[in-house]
Design an enzyme around this catalytic site. Structure first.
Site, PDB file in Angstrom:
ATOM      1  N   ASN A   7      -2.857 -10.048  -0.342  1.00  0.00           N
ATOM      2  CA  ASN A   7      -3.734  -9.077  -0.985  1.00  0.00           C
ATOM      3  C   ASN A   7      -3.369  -9.002  -2.471  1.00  0.00           C
ATOM      4  OD1 ASN A   7      -4.799  -6.577  -2.030  1.00  0.00           O
ATOM      5  ND2 ASN A   7      -5.114  -5.874   0.063  1.00  0.00           N
ATOM      6  N   HIS A  43      -9.697  -5.715  -1.854  1.00  0.00           N
ATOM      7  CA  HIS A  43     -10.297  -4.474  -1.379  1.00  0.00           C
ATOM      8  C   HIS A  43     -10.931  -3.773  -2.580  1.00  0.00           C
ATOM      9  CE1 HIS A  43      -9.879  -0.642   1.311  1.00  0.00           C
ATOM     10  NE2 HIS A  43     -10.942  -0.573   0.544  1.00  0.00           N
ATOM     11  N   GLU A  70     -11.983  -6.451   2.210  1.00  0.00           N
ATOM     12  CA  GLU A  70     -11.850  -5.169   2.890  1.00  0.00           C
ATOM     13  C   GLU A  70     -12.699  -4.123   2.184  1.00  0.00           C
ATOM     14  OE1 GLU A  70      -7.144  -5.605   4.190  1.00  0.00           O
ATOM     15  OE2 GLU A  70      -7.715  -4.257   2.565  1.00  0.00           O
ATOM     16  N   HIS A 190      -0.565  -3.182   6.465  1.00  0.00           N
ATOM     17  CA  HIS A 190      -0.197  -1.933   5.808  1.00  0.00           C
ATOM     18  C   HIS A 190       1.310  -1.706   5.917  1.00  0.00           C
ATOM     19  CE1 HIS A 190      -2.018   1.470   3.644  1.00  0.00           C
ATOM     20  NE2 HIS A 190      -0.906   2.075   3.952  1.00  0.00           N
ATOM     21  N   GLY A 213       0.055  -6.987   0.606  1.00  0.00           N
ATOM     22  CA  GLY A 213      -0.136  -6.945  -0.837  1.00  0.00           C
ATOM     23  C   GLY A 213       0.981  -6.258  -1.577  1.00  0.00           C
TER      24      GLY A 213
END
Length: 238
Positions: A7, A43, A70, A190, A213
């Site tokens: 990410n 995202h 995302e 996450h 990320g």
């Protein structure tokens, strides 16, 4: 094999802090692929505080690994997916002002909404993943939306890992087995890092993909991006 999708939102955050185009988000994505990333995740948020919608369009032209976008499926997000046709769209229930994702979908309450969205995304040829909490009640409703995969929200695992990793992983193993039984592909993301990633993979060896990320970019400040990506890849090769 569990793929590592990097990410790059935090790269865009750093660029935006100063203006201009340094660091160059597209170049970092290409370098990450060259260094071993098996996917690139972004995202975009409505306020464009990190990844901008134009970044997504630019990245779609050059990313050769899996491109994963995302976001909350508002009209702008849906239009973007139709335009760039990424390999995967990951649906998250974030409100526009959210700093980061903090919970998965209530697939019971939003099953009909998600079903319509999944069907529309499939028309673009895009694989769909739904961000989901590690609670078994959400999995059959997720399956009923027609989604291809679910992405396990792993912040609770990461938080509990230092004190009791066996207890931290338990609900994730339970729902992972349920996902497999339902023939749902399985992603995770996450707060995964070099400390907790290997145990997650050992406990759920059939994970399809992890998206990382913040921790990865933080580690890259010390270890360098190429070395860091290889370090994360090795955590998944168990």
């Amino acid at each position: 094999m569990t793929k590592l999708s990097v990410n790059i939102n935090k790269i865009a955050t750093l660029r935006n802090a100063r203006g201009g185009n340094n660091p160059n988000v597209v170049k970092v994505a290409l370098d990450a692929e060259r260094f071993g990333a098996q996917g690139i995740t972004v995202h975009p948020r409505p306020d464009e505080r990190h990844i901008r919608y134009q970044d997504v369009i630019d990245l779609a032209k050059v990313v050769t690994t899996e491109f994963n976008i995302e976001g909350y499926p508002d009209q702008r997000f849906m239009d973007l997916i139709r335009l760039v046709k990424p390999a995967q769209a990951t649906l998250v229930p974030d409100p526009p002002q959210a700093i980061t994702s903090s919970s998965g979908w209530d697939t019971i309450k939003h099953q009909l909404l998600l079903r319509d969205i999944v069907a529309e995304l499939h028309e673009s040829g895009t694989r769909v993943s739904i961000f989901i909490n590690p609670e078994s009640k959400y999995f059959e409703p997720a399956k009923n939306t027609g989604t291809d995969r679910v992405e396990l929200y792993t912040e609770p695992y990461a938080t509990a890992y230092p004190s009791n990793k066996e207890e931290a992983i338990r609900p994730y193993v339970e729902v992972a087995l349920l996902a497999k039984e339902l023939d749902l592909g399985l992603n995770a993301g996450h707060d995964l890092d070099l400390h907790n990633l290997k145990f997650l993979k050992e406990s759920i060896p059939f994970l399809d993909e992890v998206s990382i990320g913040h921790a990865l970019i933080c580690d890259a400040l010390y270890y360098g991006l190429e070395n860091t990506i290889q370090m994360y890849r090795r955590q998944l090769e168990v």
